[in-house]
Write a protein that holds these residues in place. Structure first.
Motif, PDB file in Angstrom:
ATOM      1  N   THR A  60      49.227  41.556  35.518  1.00 27.27           N
ATOM      2  CA  THR A  60      47.820  41.205  35.388  1.00 27.27           C
ATOM      3  C   THR A  60      47.385  40.131  36.378  1.00 27.27           C
ATOM      4  O   THR A  60      46.253  39.672  36.342  1.00 27.27           O
ATOM      5  CB  THR A  60      47.518  40.707  33.961  1.00 27.27           C
ATOM      6  OG1 THR A  60      48.396  39.614  33.697  1.00 27.27           O
ATOM      7  CG2 THR A  60      47.728  41.801  32.938  1.00 27.27           C
ATOM      8  N   ARG A  61      48.312  39.695  37.242  1.00 24.30           N
ATOM      9  CA  ARG A  61      47.920  38.651  38.193  1.00 24.30           C
ATOM     10  C   ARG A  61      48.165  39.092  39.627  1.00 24.30           C
ATOM     11  O   ARG A  61      49.252  39.552  39.965  1.00 24.30           O
ATOM     12  CB  ARG A  61      48.699  37.364  37.890  1.00 24.30           C
ATOM     13  CG  ARG A  61      48.145  36.642  36.677  1.00 24.30           C
ATOM     14  CD  ARG A  61      49.131  35.611  36.181  1.00 24.30           C
ATOM     15  NE  ARG A  61      49.261  34.473  37.086  1.00 24.30           N
ATOM     16  CZ  ARG A  61      48.424  33.436  37.082  1.00 24.30           C
ATOM     17  NH1 ARG A  61      47.435  33.407  36.232  1.00 24.30           N
ATOM     18  NH2 ARG A  61      48.590  32.436  37.915  1.00 24.30           N
ATOM     19  N   TYR A  63      48.483  37.476  42.985  1.00 20.15           N
ATOM     20  CA  TYR A  63      48.611  36.264  43.805  1.00 20.15           C
ATOM     21  C   TYR A  63      49.686  36.516  44.849  1.00 20.15           C
ATOM     22  O   TYR A  63      50.811  36.038  44.720  1.00 20.15           O
ATOM     23  CB  TYR A  63      49.034  35.063  42.938  1.00 20.15           C
ATOM     24  CG  TYR A  63      47.867  34.365  42.292  1.00 20.15           C
ATOM     25  CD1 TYR A  63      46.937  33.662  43.076  1.00 20.15           C
ATOM     26  CD2 TYR A  63      47.727  34.364  40.909  1.00 20.15           C
ATOM     27  CE1 TYR A  63      45.873  33.014  42.470  1.00 20.15           C
ATOM     28  CE2 TYR A  63      46.667  33.721  40.309  1.00 20.15           C
ATOM     29  CZ  TYR A  63      45.741  33.043  41.094  1.00 20.15           C
ATOM     30  OH  TYR A  63      44.696  32.418  40.502  1.00 20.15           O
ATOM     31  N   PRO A  73      44.267  44.113  37.533  1.00 21.72           N
ATOM     32  CA  PRO A  73      42.889  43.603  37.595  1.00 21.72           C
ATOM     33  C   PRO A  73      42.054  44.319  38.645  1.00 21.72           C
ATOM     34  O   PRO A  73      40.851  44.533  38.447  1.00 21.72           O
ATOM     35  CB  PRO A  73      43.062  42.119  37.956  1.00 21.72           C
ATOM     36  CG  PRO A  73      44.476  41.936  38.331  1.00 21.72           C
ATOM     37  CD  PRO A  73      45.254  43.046  37.712  1.00 21.72           C
ATOM     38  N   ALA A 233      36.683  37.879  42.498  1.00 23.77           N
ATOM     39  CA  ALA A 233      37.693  37.118  41.775  1.00 23.77           C
ATOM     40  C   ALA A 233      38.599  38.109  41.068  1.00 23.77           C
ATOM     41  O   ALA A 233      38.132  38.909  40.271  1.00 23.77           O
ATOM     42  CB  ALA A 233      37.034  36.203  40.760  1.00 23.77           C
ATOM     43  N   ARG A 235      40.247  38.736  38.510  1.00 26.30           N
ATOM     44  CA  ARG A 235      40.569  38.434  37.116  1.00 26.30           C
ATOM     45  C   ARG A 235      40.524  39.718  36.294  1.00 26.30           C
ATOM     46  O   ARG A 235      39.856  40.685  36.649  1.00 26.30           O
ATOM     47  CB  ARG A 235      39.598  37.396  36.544  1.00 26.30           C
ATOM     48  CG  ARG A 235      38.141  37.838  36.563  1.00 26.30           C
ATOM     49  CD  ARG A 235      37.244  36.724  36.038  1.00 26.30           C
ATOM     50  NE  ARG A 235      37.429  36.545  34.604  1.00 26.30           N
ATOM     51  CZ  ARG A 235      36.808  37.283  33.693  1.00 26.30           C
ATOM     52  NH1 ARG A 235      36.018  38.271  34.052  1.00 26.30           N
ATOM     53  NH2 ARG A 235      36.996  37.045  32.401  1.00 26.30           N
ATOM     54  N   MET A 236      41.279  39.710  35.177  1.00 27.16           N
ATOM     55  CA  MET A 236      41.291  40.902  34.329  1.00 27.16           C
ATOM     56  C   MET A 236      39.933  41.054  33.651  1.00 27.16           C
ATOM     57  O   MET A 236      39.502  40.177  32.902  1.00 27.16           O
ATOM     58  CB  MET A 236      42.378  40.767  33.250  1.00 27.16           C
ATOM     59  CG  MET A 236      43.791  40.953  33.779  1.00 27.16           C
ATOM     60  SD  MET A 236      44.105  42.658  34.275  1.00 27.16           S
ATOM     61  CE  MET A 236      44.304  43.399  32.654  1.00 27.16           C
ATOM     62  N   THR A 239      37.482  40.777  28.930  1.00 29.44           N
ATOM     63  CA  THR A 239      36.638  40.098  27.945  1.00 29.44           C
ATOM     64  C   THR A 239      35.296  40.833  27.871  1.00 29.44           C
ATOM     65  O   THR A 239      34.916  41.519  28.816  1.00 29.44           O
ATOM     66  CB  THR A 239      36.393  38.632  28.357  1.00 29.44           C
ATOM     67  OG1 THR A 239      35.943  38.625  29.717  1.00 29.44           O
ATOM     68  CG2 THR A 239      37.660  37.821  28.244  1.00 29.44           C
ATOM     69  N   SER A 242      32.820  40.598  30.738  1.00 32.31           N
ATOM     70  CA  SER A 242      33.357  40.824  32.084  1.00 32.31           C
ATOM     71  C   SER A 242      32.357  41.477  33.027  1.00 32.31           C
ATOM     72  O   SER A 242      32.393  41.253  34.231  1.00 32.31           O
ATOM     73  CB  SER A 242      34.601  41.707  32.012  1.00 32.31           C
ATOM     74  OG  SER A 242      35.645  40.983  31.425  1.00 32.31           O
ATOM     75  N   ARG A 245      30.565  38.965  34.979  1.00 31.86           N
ATOM     76  CA  ARG A 245      31.339  37.955  35.683  1.00 31.86           C
ATOM     77  C   ARG A 245      31.912  38.592  36.941  1.00 31.86           C
ATOM     78  O   ARG A 245      31.951  39.817  37.069  1.00 31.86           O
ATOM     79  CB  ARG A 245      32.458  37.445  34.770  1.00 31.86           C
ATOM     80  CG  ARG A 245      31.882  36.797  33.516  1.00 31.86           C
ATOM     81  CD  ARG A 245      32.936  36.166  32.687  1.00 31.86           C
ATOM     82  NE  ARG A 245      33.607  35.077  33.394  1.00 31.86           N
ATOM     83  CZ  ARG A 245      34.488  34.274  32.803  1.00 31.86           C
ATOM     84  NH1 ARG A 245      34.814  34.464  31.531  1.00 31.86           N
ATOM     85  NH2 ARG A 245      35.066  33.311  33.465  1.00 31.86           N
ATOM     86  N   VAL A 247      34.277  40.269  39.654  1.00 29.39           N
ATOM     87  CA  VAL A 247      35.498  41.076  39.635  1.00 29.39           C
ATOM     88  C   VAL A 247      35.894  41.336  41.077  1.00 29.39           C
ATOM     89  O   VAL A 247      35.147  41.049  42.015  1.00 29.39           O
ATOM     90  CB  VAL A 247      35.316  42.449  38.967  1.00 29.39           C
ATOM     91  CG1 VAL A 247      35.198  42.335  37.470  1.00 29.39           C
ATOM     92  CG2 VAL A 247      34.149  43.203  39.569  1.00 29.39           C
ATOM     93  N   ARG A 248      37.065  41.939  41.204  1.00 25.69           N
ATOM     94  CA  ARG A 248      37.462  42.361  42.534  1.00 25.69           C
ATOM     95  C   ARG A 248      37.932  43.802  42.452  1.00 25.69           C
ATOM     96  O   ARG A 248      38.667  44.166  41.536  1.00 25.69           O
ATOM     97  CB  ARG A 248      38.578  41.480  43.062  1.00 25.69           C
ATOM     98  CG  ARG A 248      38.950  41.855  44.480  1.00 25.69           C
ATOM     99  CD  ARG A 248      40.215  41.205  44.872  1.00 25.69           C
ATOM    100  NE  ARG A 248      39.981  39.826  45.280  1.00 25.69           N
ATOM    101  CZ  ARG A 248      40.851  39.180  46.055  1.00 25.69           C
ATOM    102  NH1 ARG A 248      41.951  39.768  46.466  1.00 25.69           N
ATOM    103  NH2 ARG A 248      40.611  37.944  46.398  1.00 25.69           N
TER     104      ARG A 248
END
Lengths: 303, 251
Positions: A60-61, A63, A73, A233, A235-236, A239, A242, A245, A247-248
């Motif tokens: 889920t990350r 990086y 994500p 961003a 991020r998952m 929520t 979402s 907010r 996303v990528r």
């Protein structure tokens, strides 16, 4: 006499052969290029799947600098933006197609159809610019969110981009519905609207599904506009808020990071790995789009 | 009893005059056949009776068509209601690409005729029985209508038309796409239907007109040359053009 004729014949035949083989080479090269691109993609992307354990790349990350290559994500970001775009574009697109084909008078149709084609030709960077400067601030102020660069903003822009495809394919599908169905409906005492809604649109259903699938295919592969308006961003998006907010998406990740990645590094291969995922996804969507057409063909002709 | 009274009807496609001065009376619970060569205006006339020509751009009507005394070209007439009263069966069977049930239920649904599912079921069964199709399709009600034979499709279209309880059924060459046996079935069906409906049929086949109808009108170049009982037209026509046409010397 006979001899000269046969000479001309030979010349002609040689010319035919040259032209024919030229066309054949050109034809096959198109297929060849597609295959080569796919092979290239596999060669660059497959190592990623071997070097990184599945737990990592379905993590889920995302990086890459810390060796975390969770693509989830990004996949979910693409899916969220694309599906929202289709949810917005489907009713608008079908309604517009119905209006253009069934309701608009002849002269209005002549103006609207080329205008819709023009929509399809707007460069995505222009739409992205428009999204950043007009739509994003609008989303921020009306929805009262910290930033206007959200999944929803991306979906709005993508919906706009998918519309011309959906409208023109759906319009063709409506156009292919025989007049005899409309006559039959009217002769039964149905109103024009009832005929459109209960006869014409259902009869064009498979064509409309194709329209949506093609729109979907266009939306999921779109890069520039999405990169400009979704905030990027990783991020998952799980929520409930979402959608509003940042996303990528997969495409934006490749485009944004490809320029600064070391060739041959794991990160480099990871980006191609995402490319493979994207390829498979679009391929599946196109396959789904083609299915109703094949079914119709088997049943005897497109109707 | 007269159903339609047509008075001095002219019809234009743009500047072209397709019908001139048509005057005739069509009786209820009888079959009226309209014959004549291609392009003589008989189909155009038929489509004037339920205003289907309204769907074609640039057409114009003069004169009167009275349906039970009311001019259907009056501005106050509701065309949708008119078409419910005057049903139509077309040249090519044109069931919707939906199930048999949905085809027959289409009219009752859009007109809100049934209050419950079982009432709708009853209308569908009654209409299919009326079209002599019930026994053949009762186990296939939810099968695609286009998977049936053309003759069955045409009788389905008749069932669909009678489902909205019309008073008149217009038939525009209903058998031209059918084979002889299917044609016979449709003709027999017409004989049963005329007990309850006024039927007007356009046909290319003079034998068909002679077999099924009580009244025959002969059209030639947009004019109604002769209108009389079928027996009279086919045995002792009063106009030489009619005689030439039915004996095969003209048209």
């Amino acid at each position: 006499m006979l001899k000269s004729e046969s000479v001309i014949g030979n010349k002609r035949r040689r010319f035919e052969i040259v032209i024919e083989s030229l066309i054949r080479v050109l034809g096959f090269s198109t297929i060849g290029f597609v295959v080569l691109i796919f092979l290239f993609l596999l060669r660059q992307g497959l190592p990623f799947f071997f070097e990184v354990p599945p737990v990592n790349f379905f993590g889920t990350r995302w990086y890459p600098t810390f060796g975390l290559f969770g693509t989830l994500p990004l996949i979910l970001g693409s899916v969220l933006v694309t599906l929202t775009a289709i949810v917005i574009a489907l009713p608008l697109g079908v309604a517009t197609a119905v209006f253009v084909r069934e309701i608009a008078p002849g002269w209005a149709r002549e103006i609207l159809k080329p205008l819709i084609e023009v929509l399809a030709g707007i460069p995505s960077v222009v739409l992205g610019f428009f999204g950043m400067n007009i739509v994003a601030p609008l989303v921020r102020t009306t929805l009262n969110v910290p930033t206007g660069l959200t999944a929803f903003t991306g979906a709005l822009i993508l919906a706009y981009m998918a519309l011309p495809t959906i409208i023109s394919v759906a319009e063709d599908a409506l156009d292919a519905v025989p007049k005899s169905y409309r006559d039959a409906g009217l002769a039964l005492g149905a109103t024009k609207w009832q005929v459109i809604w209960r006869v014409v649109v259902p009869a064009a259903r498979s064509g409309i599904v194709v329209a949506v699938m093609l729109g979907l295919g266009r939306a999921i592969g779109e890069t520039m506009a999405v990169m400009m308006v979704t905030g990027n961003a990783a991020r998952m998006p799980i929520t409930p808020d979402s959608l509003f907010r940042p996303v990528r998406t997969m495409t934006a990740t490749i485009a944004a990071e490809m320029g600064e990645v070391a060739q041959g590094s794991l990160h480099f291969h990871a980006l191609f790995g995402i490319g493979i995922l994207l390829f498979v996804l679009t391929f599946l969507i196109n396959l789904a789009a083609a299915r109703p057409i094949f079914q119709k063909r088997r049943r005897g002709g497109l109707r | 009893m007269s159903k339609f009274v047509v008075q001095n009807l002219n019809f234009y496609y743009g500047k072209f005059r397709a019908l001139s001065g048509i005057t005739l009376t069509i009786l209820d619970r009888q079959i009226t056949a309209l014959i004549g060569p291609s392009g003589c205006g008989k189909s155009t006339f038929l489509r004037c009776l339920n205003r289907m020509n309204d769907t074609i751009n640039g057409t114009r009507v003069e004169g009167k068509v009275l349906l039970e005394g009311q001019n259907i070209y009056d501005r106050r007439v509701n065309v949708v209601e008119l078409r419910r009263r005057v049903g139509m069966v077309f040249q090519r069977p044109n069931p919707f690409p939906q199930s048999v049930y949905d085809n027959v239920a289409f009219g009752p649904r859009v007109l809100g005729m049934a209050r419950s599912k079982s009432q709708l079921d009853d209308i569908v069964e009654e209409s299919l029985r009326g079209a002599g199709l019930w026994e053949e399709v009762k186990d296939h009600l939810h099968q695609d209508a286009l998977s049936f034979s053309l003759g069955q499709q045409q009788r389905l279209c008749i069932a669909r038309a009678i489902a909205v309880k019309p008073e008149v059924i217009l038939m525009d060459e209903p058998c031209s796409a059918l084979d002889p046996i299917e044609t016979l079935q449709v003709e027999e069906l017409m004989q049963t239907l005329k007990a309850n409906y006024c039927i007007v049929i356009v046909t290319h086949s003079m034998q068909q007109a002679a077999r099924v109808s009580e009244w025959t009108g002969f059209f030639w170049l947009g004019e109604l040359v002769e209108f009389d009982s079928t027996a009279k037209i086919f045995t002792n026509p009063s106009h030489p053009l009619t005689e030439n046409y039915i004996t095969g010397r003209a048209g």
